[in-house]
Design an enzyme around this catalytic site. Structure first.
Site, short mmCIF file in Angstrom:
data_model
loop_
_atom_site.label_atom_id
_atom_site.label_comp_id
_atom_site.label_asym_id
_atom_site.label_seq_id
_atom_site.Cartn_x
_atom_site.Cartn_y
_atom_site.Cartn_z
N LYS A 142 0.85 -1.19 0.00
CA LYS A 142 0.00 0.00 0.00
C LYS A 142 0.89 1.24 0.00
O LYS A 142 1.77 1.39 0.86
CB LYS A 142 -0.88 -0.03 1.25
CG LYS A 142 -2.26 0.56 1.04
CD LYS A 142 -3.10 0.29 2.27
CE LYS A 142 -4.51 0.81 2.09
NZ LYS A 142 -5.23 0.80 3.37
O1 G3P Z 1 -9.10 1.68 3.96
C1 G3P Z 1 -8.93 2.99 4.40
C2 G3P Z 1 -9.65 3.20 5.67
O2 G3P Z 1 -9.04 2.47 6.69
C3 G3P Z 1 -9.83 4.58 6.11
O3 G3P Z 1 -11.02 4.59 6.79
O4 G3P Z 1 -12.68 5.36 8.40
O5 G3P Z 1 -10.25 5.96 8.68
O6 G3P Z 1 -11.61 6.99 6.87
P1 G3P Z 1 -11.41 5.78 7.74
#
Ligand code: G3P
Length: 214
Positions: A83
């Protein structure tokens, strides 16, 4: 649309792998931190639990460091995917890694332009973030749909991972866009199996079975 889990919590992943629904997993430094363990500890365990890709994120922000980390991470298991953040140095690293046959997931994508550039650099996956766009008043689901449509239009083989999913509505809407993968946090995955009518219907069936027993 394939289901990935967006977590670094091994116990959570195990439960849903047992349901037969989880194909891959995505992690990031914040999720690793929440797991209370290190990336070096969790990635080998997760990679052994699922058949599909497991994204492990690099920490370096310049190309050389990213490539070095990536080459080490892919030694963990065949299904480890690197990633990489959507920044200029990241694209350079993606190009080098693609030439070496190392799969990448370009993350922190918030626009169609970023998705196109990541794909053209050679990304295997791009991860547009839905929830974080919604947070600033931009329709994240629509961005996913637009990227999927544009990639199809130009025959781009890079797969789209809908990320930063916050609720079932996000999942069900991206399903309709033809999105290849949704990476889903455990809380949302747990809600996806639930429906009041399923519970009520089952209770009635069991009660009627009891009544019909001779
Ligand atoms: O896959 C990306 C994710 O982990 C981000 O999610 O909820 O932190 O915006 P969030």
């Amino acid at each position: 649309m394939k289901i990935f889990m967006d977590t670094a919590n091994v116990e959570e992943i195990k439960s849903y792998v047992d349901w037969g629904v989880v194909y891959g997993v995505t992690t990031n430094p914040s999720l690793i931190m929440k797991s209370g363990r290190t990336q070096a500890e969790v990635i080998p365990e997760i990679a052994a639990m699922v058949e599909g890709p497991v994204s492990a994120e690099v920490i370096a922000t310049e190309c050389e460091g990213m490539v070095k980390e990536a080459r080490e991470l892919v030694k963990i298991a065949d299904n480890v995917v690197i990633k990489i953040p959507c920044i200029p140095e990241g694209l350079k690293a993606v190009k080098i890694l693609a030439a070496e046959g190392i799969k990448t997931n370009v993350t922190l994508i918030f626009s169609m332009s970023q998705a196109l550039m990541a794909a053209r650099a050679g990304a295997t996956y791009v991860s547009p973030f839905i929830g974080r766009l919604d947070d600033i008043g931009v329709d994240g689901v629509q961005l996913v749909a637009n990227i999927v449509t544009a990639f199809e239009l130009y025959g781009i083989e890079t797969e789209v991972i809908a990320a930063s999913i916050r609720n079932i509505e996000h999942v069900e809407k991206v399903m309709l866009s033809g999105c290849h993968i949704a990476t889903i946090p455990t809380k949302v995955l747990a809600q996806m199996i639930k429906h009041d009518l399923t519970d009520k219907g089952l209770a009635t069936f069991l009660a009627d079975y009891e009544k019909s027993k001779k």
